[in-house]
Design a protein around this motif. Structure first.
Motif: not given
Length: 228
Positions: A45, A179, A183, A190
């Motif tokens: 991420s 989050e 994502r 998403f």
């Protein structure tokens, strides 16, 4: 002794003359750096990338080059605690109490927020945390989610990818994660999910090293503080 050797010997005896010395080791050169393998989660991420960049710079200043081993979150902790890896890329502070061989580098690297996700067509309503019929998915080893109190059926999974697929397939009702991770898993899809606006919990993230590297604790802390 030849004339050439005699001349060289006389030059060394002259004031200010000295023999050639080896150059100091370039600790920021990849060829000179000592390798360390740092464990981290399976999902790459934006949060992971940010922390990885900070640590690469700090370790490079100390003469180390890190590489990442991506593992399921729960397994990663056990293996690093056993000394199979040199450290954990980032964890919340509470991990140190459960895994005594992991030493927290006391410089916060980022902050993480726990969020609740559902299918876009089924947003959460009311006091869902106390709804016993809900199936609530979370990644095994993600302490912020596992420590959050819920009354529903907790479903532990190996990775965020698996958790997202279970949510999309209606095998769980709610997914607890951050989050940035979700994502990264879904990308442009998403929008298929609904994210509750309020954070359920939040915590600072720290780098952890195995006890065998405890001599790095202070210099690594200093190097990270210099980046702030």
């Amino acid at each position: 002794m030849t004339c050439r050797q005699l001349l060289f010997a006389l030059l060394l005896l002259m004031p200010g003359a000295k023999a050639h010395q080896a150059l100091p080791l370039d600790t920021e050169s990849p060829e000179a750096a000592k390798p360390l393998v740092i464990a981290t989660s399976l999902t790459r991420s934006s949060l992971m990338i940010n922390i990885e960049q900070q640590l690469r710079v700090a370790y490079r200043k100390l003469g180390y080059q890190i590489s990442l081993a991506q593992l399921p979150s729960g397994r990663s902790l056990s293996m690093t605690n056993a000394g199979m890896y040199d450290g954990e890329l980032f964890r919340i502070e509470a991990v140190g109490a459960e895994f005594p061989n992991l030493l927290k580098v006391p410089v916060p690297l980022a902050r993480i927020e726990l969020k609740a996700f559902t299918l876009a067509a089924r947003p959460l309503t009311g006091d869902w945390q106390h709804e016993r019929k809900l199936r609530i998915g979370m990644v095994r080893g993600f302490r912020l989610a596992m420590d959050y109190p819920v009354s529903g059926q907790v479903v532990l999974v190996t990775s965020a990818q698996q958790a997202v697929q279970m949510l999309l397939q209606d095998r769980i009702d709610v997914l607890l994660d951050d989050e940035a991770t979700i994502r990264a898993v879904l990308g442009p899809e998403f929008s298929r999910l609904q994210m509750a606006p309020e954070a359920l919990a939040s915590a600072e993230l720290f780098h952890f090293i195995h006890r065998k590297h405890q001599d790095l604790l202070k210099p690594l802390s200093d190097a990270l503080r210099q980046l702030k």
